[in-house]
Design an enzyme around this catalytic site. Structure first.
Site, short mmCIF file in Angstrom:
data_model
loop_
_atom_site.label_atom_id
_atom_site.label_comp_id
_atom_site.label_asym_id
_atom_site.label_seq_id
_atom_site.Cartn_x
_atom_site.Cartn_y
_atom_site.Cartn_z
N TYR A 1 -14.75 3.97 5.18
CA TYR A 1 -13.32 3.95 5.05
C TYR A 1 -12.58 2.57 4.96
O TYR A 1 -13.16 1.92 5.90
CB TYR A 1 -12.68 4.92 6.24
CG TYR A 1 -11.06 4.88 6.26
CD1 TYR A 1 -10.29 5.31 5.00
CD2 TYR A 1 -10.46 4.67 7.26
CE1 TYR A 1 -9.25 5.59 4.90
CE2 TYR A 1 -9.09 4.61 7.30
CZ TYR A 1 -8.36 5.17 6.02
OH TYR A 1 -6.76 5.24 6.23
N GLU B 1 -2.07 12.58 12.95
CA GLU B 1 -3.09 12.40 11.87
C GLU B 1 -4.55 12.64 12.61
O GLU B 1 -4.78 11.87 13.30
CB GLU B 1 -2.96 11.01 11.28
CG GLU B 1 -1.79 10.58 10.59
CD GLU B 1 -1.45 9.17 10.16
OE1 GLU B 1 -2.90 8.57 10.20
OE2 GLU B 1 -0.62 8.68 9.62
N HIS C 1 0.80 -1.23 -0.05
CA HIS C 1 -0.10 -0.01 -0.09
C HIS C 1 1.03 1.24 -0.07
O HIS C 1 1.83 1.41 0.88
CB HIS C 1 -0.92 0.07 1.35
CG HIS C 1 -1.85 0.96 1.25
ND1 HIS C 1 -1.91 2.36 1.48
CD2 HIS C 1 -3.38 0.80 1.17
CE1 HIS C 1 -2.90 3.00 1.49
NE2 HIS C 1 -4.05 1.92 1.35
N HIS D 1 -5.08 10.12 15.61
CA HIS D 1 -4.00 9.12 15.99
C HIS D 1 -2.63 10.00 16.02
O HIS D 1 -2.01 10.47 15.13
CB HIS D 1 -3.86 8.01 14.87
CG HIS D 1 -4.94 7.28 14.71
ND1 HIS D 1 -5.72 7.24 13.61
CD2 HIS D 1 -5.54 6.52 15.60
CE1 HIS D 1 -6.69 6.31 13.78
NE2 HIS D 1 -6.72 5.82 15.01
N HIS E 1 -1.48 2.49 15.00
CA HIS E 1 -3.31 2.44 14.33
C HIS E 1 -2.96 1.73 13.04
O HIS E 1 -1.89 1.31 12.54
CB HIS E 1 -3.81 3.78 14.17
CG HIS E 1 -2.89 4.80 13.25
ND1 HIS E 1 -1.73 5.22 13.68
CD2 HIS E 1 -3.04 5.29 11.93
CE1 HIS E 1 -1.11 5.98 12.75
NE2 HIS E 1 -1.95 6.14 11.75
N HIS F 1 1.09 1.08 11.53
CA HIS F 1 2.19 1.93 11.59
C HIS F 1 2.04 2.85 12.86
O HIS F 1 0.83 3.06 13.34
CB HIS F 1 2.44 2.68 10.31
CG HIS F 1 1.45 3.71 9.92
ND1 HIS F 1 1.83 4.93 9.69
CD2 HIS F 1 -0.21 3.74 10.12
CE1 HIS F 1 0.73 6.05 9.12
NE2 HIS F 1 -0.40 4.96 9.67
#
Length: 433
Positions: free
Chosen positions: A348, A339, A290, A363, A369, A333
């Site tokens: 989402y 964020e 990703h 986060h 998260h 990560h």
């Protein structure tokens, strides 16, 4: 298309361009910025968004030709507002937990200013950092205008269209689009659909700009031609206005005898604009892994450390997920950047059930998260064929500084006390040998 759009609103295009517009023919001087006598008895006024000596490529300014200058205003007095906060000093100490809020309730009687509620703060108002807010507007601002001298404001509608009236003209902004309002510019926000709800990023650092494209090349992400700027428009109705000013992290109010929306002509590159996120050119993986969320950056406010943004505005729009034998959703990560996320539409992909439109999450720096248990299980066993993520729009305000939630966010907003439980089903599956 509404009657308002057809008959009153037109747009100029091109982010960073020098634009010129006049509501009355001949109102815009040719060859002179500030002539001895401006046409039609107008006053010339300069709005500067950068220091006079900033490099030409970074210099932001617009000349306004208006019926009365903005100095014609009464003295300011303090204006109380319980929920609009700015700067780290106005935040609350909070543990380094992941935080998530349900949709902001659509209740109360108030305009856009009254309905602002601050989720998180950092930095210092007028200097650096940002604040993230929710808004709920149930009536128009009428003869009331807002001037934010501390920072520019990025509006992200989630429910209900908005009519944004500014000194340089008007913008109609619907969910799926955003509006960017420069620092120091007078504006008002009126809901065209009631109630209206959405999010605001208040940026105290360098002005938002398009990110560099690097190896992507000359095309991709947000294209400059897709940003739309208003044409000149001036309010003809007479009468006094209340001017609400955000200055030094506080709110102030004054009364002036005329409308601030009296600019008959203007030219420059400092102007409000809107952007339709459906025009974003997504770039995604076609091999494995990703990509970093930075590949979805629409606008960035750089800091004095290259690559460490004061704040980035990132979107997660409809897109194809095409990759080889690899995990599709965002990975787990911990990030040096903090964020703040919101959801405008749909689901989402990393939180298909718990994250709701009109809600938000935080986060903070180095808070772990990633996909919840259901998303992980589904993605781990999914057939790896091309898959279209559709009818979705999430966004992120990402900043280099930790965010501090406000008292409203921790005590009054619909904070989910059990958010962290969404990962408790991730059991150990290690199989030695």
């Amino acid at each position: 298309m509404t009657e308002l759009t057809r008959h009153a609103l037109n747009y100029l295009t091109g982010f960073g361009n020098q634009h010129a517009s006049e509501a009355v023919p001949g109102a815009l001087p040719i060859g002179r910025n500030s002539p001895q006598r401006a046409p039609h008895g107008l006053y010339a006024e300069l709005l500067s968004g950068s220091a006079f000596t900033a490099p030409r490529a970074e210099n932001q300014r617009t000349w306004l030709y208006r019926r009365r200058p903005s100095v014609v205003c009464g003295g300011y007095g303090p204006l109380a507002h319980a929920h609009w906060k700015s700067g780290a000093a106005q935040g609350e100490a909070a543990p380094p937990d992941p935080l998530r809020w349900g949709p902001t309730p659509l209740q109360g009687e108030g305009d856009f200013v009254d309905g602002l509620r601050t989720y998180v703060v950092n930095g210092e108002a007028g200097q650096q950092g940002m604040s993230a807010h929710a808004y709920v507007a149930t009536r128009s601002m009428g003869r009331r205008a807002l001037v934010n001298a501390d920072g520019e404001m990025l509006l992200v509608p989630q429910q209900g269209r908005l009519l944004v009236t500014t000194e340089l003209g008007r913008l109609e902004v619907a969910p799926g689009s955003i509006a960017l309002l420069p620092r120091g510019l007078a504006f008002k926000v009126d809901p065209l659909d009631v109630p209206a709800r959405g999010y605001v990023c208040e940026n105290f650092g360098a002005a938002f700009r398009l990110p560099e494209l690097g190896p992507i090349g000359s095309n991709g992400l947000a294209n400059p031609r897709d940003f739309e700027f208003p044409v000149a428009w001036h309010e003809v109705e007479e009468g006094a206005y209340e001017i609400v000013k955000r200055h030094g992290g506080q709110l102030w109010r004054a009364t002036q005898p005329h409308s601030p929306f009296n600019v008959v002509a203007w030219h420059g590159n400092l102007a409000p604009c809107r952007y339709d996120t459906s025009r974003f050119m997504t770039i995604n993986t076609v091999s494995f892994d990703h990509p970093d969320p930075s590949i979805f950056t629409v606008l960035t406010s750089p800091s004095d450390s290259p690559g460490w943004a004061n704040v980035d505005f990132v979107i997660f729009p409809p897109r194809w997920m095409v990759a080889e034998d690899t995990f599709r959703p965002p990975w787990y990560h911990r990030n040096v950047m903090s964020e703040f996320m919101g959801l405008v539409l749909g689901q989402y992909d990393a939180k298909p059930e718990g994250f709701k439109p009109g809600g938000a999450s935080l986060h903070n720096s180095y808070v772990p998260h990633g996909p919840d248990t259901d998303a992980f299980d589904k993605a781990s066993s999914a057939e790896l064929t091309p898959h279209k993520l559709d009818a979705t729009l999430a966004f992120m305000f990402e900043t280099r500084w930790p965010m501090k939630p406000t008292a409203w966010a921790m005590n009054e907003a619909p904070l989910e006390k059990t958010y962290a439980d969404c990962w408790q089903g991730l059991t150990e599956n290690f199989q030695p040998g």
